[in-house]
Motif scaffolding. Structure first.
Motif, PDB file in Angstrom:
ATOM      1  N   LEU A   1     -12.356   3.721  -1.254  1.00  0.00           N
ATOM      2  CA  LEU A   1     -10.988   3.575  -1.012  1.00  0.00           C
ATOM      3  C   LEU A   1     -10.804   2.505  -0.004  1.00  0.00           C
ATOM      4  CD1 LEU A   1     -10.008   7.226  -1.626  1.00  0.00           C
ATOM      5  CD2 LEU A   1      -8.693   5.454  -2.932  1.00  0.00           C
ATOM      6  N   VAL A   2      -9.839   1.834  -0.238  1.00  0.00           N
ATOM      7  CA  VAL A   2      -9.488   0.807   0.934  1.00  0.00           C
ATOM      8  C   VAL A   2      -8.513   1.481   1.623  1.00  0.00           C
ATOM      9  CG1 VAL A   2      -9.983  -0.882  -0.482  1.00  0.00           C
ATOM     10  CG2 VAL A   2      -7.843  -0.449  -0.589  1.00  0.00           C
ATOM     11  N   GLU A   3      -8.245   1.098   2.997  1.00  0.00           N
ATOM     12  CA  GLU A   3      -7.355   1.695   3.753  1.00  0.00           C
ATOM     13  C   GLU A   3      -5.838   1.487   3.156  1.00  0.00           C
ATOM     14  OE1 GLU A   3      -7.605   3.366   6.549  1.00  0.00           O
ATOM     15  OE2 GLU A   3      -9.997   3.227   6.658  1.00  0.00           O
ATOM     16  N   PRO A   4      -5.017   2.435   3.456  1.00  0.00           N
ATOM     17  CA  PRO A   4      -5.314   3.565   4.089  1.00  0.00           C
ATOM     18  C   PRO A   4      -5.800   5.021   3.266  1.00  0.00           C
ATOM     19  CG  PRO A   4      -3.024   3.423   3.322  1.00  0.00           C
ATOM     20  CD  PRO A   4      -3.646   2.204   2.895  1.00  0.00           C
ATOM     21  N   GLY A   5      -6.471   4.834   2.277  1.00  0.00           N
ATOM     22  CA  GLY A   5      -6.815   5.861   1.384  1.00  0.00           C
ATOM     23  C   GLY A   5      -6.025   6.108   0.378  1.00  0.00           C
ATOM     24  N   LEU A   6      -6.079   7.643  -0.073  1.00  0.00           N
ATOM     25  CA  LEU A   6      -5.230   8.014  -1.128  1.00  0.00           C
ATOM     26  C   LEU A   6      -3.887   8.638  -0.213  1.00  0.00           C
ATOM     27  CD1 LEU A   6      -4.992   8.578  -4.122  1.00  0.00           C
ATOM     28  CD2 LEU A   6      -5.736  11.142  -3.551  1.00  0.00           C
ATOM     29  N   VAL A   7      -2.772   7.951  -0.444  1.00  0.00           N
ATOM     30  CA  VAL A   7      -1.687   8.529   0.453  1.00  0.00           C
ATOM     31  C   VAL A   7      -0.421   8.523  -0.532  1.00  0.00           C
ATOM     32  CG1 VAL A   7      -2.491   7.649   2.652  1.00  0.00           C
ATOM     33  CG2 VAL A   7      -1.327   6.015   1.041  1.00  0.00           C
ATOM     34  N   PRO A   8       0.585   9.208  -0.220  1.00  0.00           N
ATOM     35  CA  PRO A   8       1.952   9.045  -0.878  1.00  0.00           C
ATOM     36  C   PRO A   8       2.377   7.685  -0.813  1.00  0.00           C
ATOM     37  CG  PRO A   8       2.090  10.860   0.825  1.00  0.00           C
ATOM     38  CD  PRO A   8       0.772  10.032   1.176  1.00  0.00           C
TER      39      PRO A   8
ATOM     40  N   LEU B   1       3.400   5.106   1.766  1.00  0.00           N
ATOM     41  CA  LEU B   1       2.541   4.884   2.977  1.00  0.00           C
ATOM     42  C   LEU B   1       1.392   3.805   2.722  1.00  0.00           C
ATOM     43  CD1 LEU B   1       2.443   8.598   4.316  1.00  0.00           C
ATOM     44  CD2 LEU B   1       3.922   6.755   4.752  1.00  0.00           C
ATOM     45  N   TRP B   2       1.372   3.422   1.298  1.00  0.00           N
ATOM     46  CA  TRP B   2       0.116   2.464   1.225  1.00  0.00           C
ATOM     47  C   TRP B   2       0.575   1.177   1.590  1.00  0.00           C
ATOM     48  CZ3 TRP B   2      -1.513  -1.751  -1.268  1.00  0.00           C
ATOM     49  CH2 TRP B   2      -3.170  -1.856  -1.306  1.00  0.00           C
ATOM     50  N   ARG B   3       0.268   0.560   2.776  1.00  0.00           N
ATOM     51  CA  ARG B   3       0.452  -0.792   3.176  1.00  0.00           C
ATOM     52  C   ARG B   3       2.067  -1.216   2.948  1.00  0.00           C
ATOM     53  NH1 ARG B   3      -5.066  -4.229   2.790  1.00  0.00           N
ATOM     54  NH2 ARG B   3      -6.466  -2.463   2.941  1.00  0.00           N
ATOM     55  N   PRO B   4       2.895  -0.239   3.469  1.00  0.00           N
ATOM     56  CA  PRO B   4       4.386  -0.806   3.538  1.00  0.00           C
ATOM     57  C   PRO B   4       4.765  -1.788   4.008  1.00  0.00           C
ATOM     58  CG  PRO B   4       3.885   0.861   5.395  1.00  0.00           C
ATOM     59  CD  PRO B   4       2.487   0.876   4.751  1.00  0.00           C
ATOM     60  N   GLU B   5       5.884  -2.563   3.319  1.00  0.00           N
ATOM     61  CA  GLU B   5       6.303  -3.747   3.925  1.00  0.00           C
ATOM     62  C   GLU B   5       7.693  -3.523   4.353  1.00  0.00           C
ATOM     63  OE1 GLU B   5       6.144  -5.862   0.285  1.00  0.00           O
ATOM     64  OE2 GLU B   5       4.064  -6.307   0.174  1.00  0.00           O
ATOM     65  N   SER B   6       8.260  -2.367   4.694  1.00  0.00           N
ATOM     66  CA  SER B   6       9.458  -1.943   4.840  1.00  0.00           C
ATOM     67  C   SER B   6       9.446  -0.747   5.690  1.00  0.00           C
ATOM     68  CB  SER B   6      10.571  -1.963   4.072  1.00  0.00           C
ATOM     69  OG  SER B   6      10.114  -0.958   2.884  1.00  0.00           O
ATOM     70  N   PRO B   7      10.345  -0.326   6.772  1.00  0.00           N
ATOM     71  CA  PRO B   7      10.288   0.885   7.518  1.00  0.00           C
ATOM     72  C   PRO B   7      10.294   2.066   6.426  1.00  0.00           C
ATOM     73  CG  PRO B   7      11.704  -0.515   8.523  1.00  0.00           C
ATOM     74  CD  PRO B   7      11.369  -1.224   7.071  1.00  0.00           C
ATOM     75  N   VAL B   8       9.087   2.923   6.698  1.00  0.00           N
ATOM     76  CA  VAL B   8       8.977   4.066   5.560  1.00  0.00           C
ATOM     77  C   VAL B   8      10.028   5.162   5.991  1.00  0.00           C
ATOM     78  CG1 VAL B   8       6.521   3.785   5.233  1.00  0.00           C
ATOM     79  CG2 VAL B   8       7.465   5.120   7.124  1.00  0.00           C
ATOM     80  N   GLU B   9      10.632   5.006   7.199  1.00  0.00           N
ATOM     81  CA  GLU B   9      11.716   6.177   7.550  1.00  0.00           C
ATOM     82  C   GLU B   9      12.870   5.994   6.741  1.00  0.00           C
ATOM     83  OE1 GLU B   9      10.190   4.047   9.728  1.00  0.00           O
ATOM     84  OE2 GLU B   9       9.210   5.167  10.862  1.00  0.00           O
TER      85      GLU B   9
ATOM     86  N   PHE C   1       8.075  10.268  -1.581  1.00  0.00           N
ATOM     87  CA  PHE C   1       6.669  10.502  -1.080  1.00  0.00           C
ATOM     88  C   PHE C   1       6.061  11.424  -1.982  1.00  0.00           C
ATOM     89  CE2 PHE C   1       9.384   9.060   2.473  1.00  0.00           C
ATOM     90  CZ  PHE C   1       8.214   8.367   3.140  1.00  0.00           C
ATOM     91  N   SER C   2       6.583  11.871  -2.974  1.00  0.00           N
ATOM     92  CA  SER C   2       5.769  12.794  -4.367  1.00  0.00           C
ATOM     93  C   SER C   2       4.651  12.074  -4.813  1.00  0.00           C
ATOM     94  CB  SER C   2       7.080  13.044  -5.269  1.00  0.00           C
ATOM     95  OG  SER C   2       8.083  13.516  -4.845  1.00  0.00           O
ATOM     96  N   GLY C   3       3.543  12.762  -5.007  1.00  0.00           N
ATOM     97  CA  GLY C   3       2.479  12.363  -5.696  1.00  0.00           C
ATOM     98  C   GLY C   3       1.546  11.329  -4.633  1.00  0.00           C
ATOM     99  N   PHE C   4       0.644  10.661  -5.502  1.00  0.00           N
ATOM    100  CA  PHE C   4      -0.134  10.050  -4.537  1.00  0.00           C
ATOM    101  C   PHE C   4      -0.492   8.435  -5.203  1.00  0.00           C
ATOM    102  CE2 PHE C   4      -1.422  14.155  -3.386  1.00  0.00           C
ATOM    103  CZ  PHE C   4      -1.552  14.086  -2.033  1.00  0.00           C
ATOM    104  N   ALA C   5      -0.969   7.545  -4.368  1.00  0.00           N
ATOM    105  CA  ALA C   5      -1.391   6.229  -4.641  1.00  0.00           C
ATOM    106  C   ALA C   5      -2.707   5.835  -3.976  1.00  0.00           C
ATOM    107  CB  ALA C   5      -0.336   5.212  -4.454  1.00  0.00           C
ATOM    108  N   GLY C   6      -3.625   4.774  -4.572  1.00  0.00           N
ATOM    109  CA  GLY C   6      -4.765   4.697  -3.896  1.00  0.00           C
ATOM    110  C   GLY C   6      -5.270   3.284  -4.582  1.00  0.00           C
ATOM    111  N   VAL C   7      -6.122   2.667  -3.897  1.00  0.00           N
ATOM    112  CA  VAL C   7      -6.731   1.477  -4.225  1.00  0.00           C
ATOM    113  C   VAL C   7      -8.434   1.630  -3.941  1.00  0.00           C
ATOM    114  CG1 VAL C   7      -7.198  -1.058  -4.307  1.00  0.00           C
ATOM    115  CG2 VAL C   7      -4.753  -0.007  -4.234  1.00  0.00           C
ATOM    116  N   GLY C   8      -9.081   1.715  -4.890  1.00  0.00           N
ATOM    117  CA  GLY C   8     -10.476   1.544  -4.862  1.00  0.00           C
ATOM    118  C   GLY C   8     -11.135   0.161  -4.971  1.00  0.00           C
ATOM    119  N   ARG C   9     -12.206  -0.106  -4.132  1.00  0.00           N
ATOM    120  CA  ARG C   9     -13.043  -1.486  -4.616  1.00  0.00           C
ATOM    121  C   ARG C   9     -14.442  -0.726  -4.901  1.00  0.00           C
ATOM    122  NH1 ARG C   9     -16.491  -4.958  -2.212  1.00  0.00           N
ATOM    123  NH2 ARG C   9     -15.992  -7.229  -2.513  1.00  0.00           N
ATOM    124  N   LYS C  10     -14.874  -1.542  -5.822  1.00  0.00           N
ATOM    125  CA  LYS C  10     -16.131  -1.343  -6.359  1.00  0.00           C
ATOM    126  C   LYS C  10     -17.214  -2.375  -5.686  1.00  0.00           C
ATOM    127  CE  LYS C  10     -19.022  -1.494 -10.559  1.00  0.00           C
ATOM    128  NZ  LYS C  10     -19.291  -1.777 -12.048  1.00  0.00           N
ATOM    129  N   ALA C  11     -18.092  -1.673  -5.023  1.00  0.00           N
ATOM    130  CA  ALA C  11     -19.224  -2.453  -4.195  1.00  0.00           C
ATOM    131  C   ALA C  11     -20.131  -3.071  -4.924  1.00  0.00           C
ATOM    132  CB  ALA C  11     -19.800  -1.509  -3.538  1.00  0.00           C
TER     133      ALA C  11
END
Length: 270
Positions: A235-242, A245-253, A260-270
């Motif tokens: 998993l690339v940063e910030p991992g599995l998150v709402p 919260l995955w590399r936001p481009e605007s204020p999450v507030e 924020f329901s559910g999850f999102a993530g990106v994994g990189r194959k080594a």
């Protein structure tokens, strides 16, 4: 019910479609009253569904740009649905005009409409196939023509895995796809979960019941269960998150609580 010109012959337009309901949530026009009725029923229990879908699309766009920024310009989007503004090929080619995209869906309306929209575009293709049959996807003429599996590919599984029950062997299907990808490939996932929804689980169950009633069960998995889909990757940063919260481009507030329901993530194959 009158059949519009964009609806392919042979499909039953009296039965709700997950793809067309998603199109409705996003404000699209390629849906029927039966889809809108089912979507409105689901929204009675979870009124923030459009906000969830918007957050899902926003994450997808950020993940695509992340892929291109890391020199991944081949995309395999499974469960792609009906094309709407800001689709994968548009986002990818805005960042790199050489990007190639293969869309995959088993919904005949999504496939037919995608092919009509993308006709004549040689760097994009549409495959009618099912996520549960990875070999058919990987060996399809369209994928063989556009994707070089010896080079990194971004595999997009956005808002699709939660429509596969455990008996459909979704973990095995994803593992087979990841195994076929070159090192440096990315796996992009969003998935529904009870975690993060600003409702009691019993209230959210009403929406789950609507999808069950239209014979498209919505499987709400935990964060731990969703993380299993990334086996074989890091998993690339910030991992599995709402999603917001995955590399936001605007204020999450400023985000709606439903985003924020559910999850999102990106994994990189080594």
């Amino acid at each position: 019910m009158e059949r519009p010109a964009w609806a392919p012959p042979g499909i039953d337009i009296s039965i709700p479609s997950v793809s067309r309901m998603y199109d409705f949530y996003l404000g699209g026009s390629h849906n029927f009253e039966v889809d809108r009725e089912a979507a409105r029923k689901a929204m009675e229990f979870m009124p923030g569904l459009p906000k969830i879908m918007q957050a899902n699309r926003a994450f997808m766009r950020r993940a695509v740009r992340h892929a291109v920024d890391n020199d991944v310009t081949q995309f395999l989007d499974i469960g792609s649905g009906i094309p709407t503004f800001g689709n994968v090929h548009e986002v990818a080619r805005a960042a790199d005009p050489s990007a190639r995209v293969v869309y995959v869906d088993h919904d005949p309306v999504a496939v037919a409409h995608s092919r009509a929209v993308l006709e004549g575009d040689e760097s994009v293709a549409v495959v009618a196939a099912d996520l549960r049959k990875p070999t058919e996807i990987l060996h399809s003429p369209e994928a063989s023509r556009l994707l070089d599996l010896d080079r990194p590919v971004a595999l997009l599984l956005v808002a699709v895995l939660h429509f596969l029950e455990d008996e459909d062997r979704p973990y095995e299907a994803v593992a087979e796809l990841v195994e076929a990808l070159a090192p440096g490939s990315l796996v992009v996932v969003t998935h529904a979960s009870y975690e993060g929804i600003p409702l009691l689980e019993g209230e959210a169950d009403g929406t789950v019941g609507v999808y069950r009633n239209i014979r498209n069960p919505l499987v709400m998995r935990s964060g731990r269960e969703i993380t299993r889909f990334f086996e074989g990757t890091e998993l690339v940063e910030p991992g599995l998150v709402p999603m917001p919260l995955w590399r936001p481009e605007s204020p999450v507030e400023e985000e709606d609580p439903y985003a924020f329901s559910g999850f999102a993530g990106v994994g990189r194959k080594a």
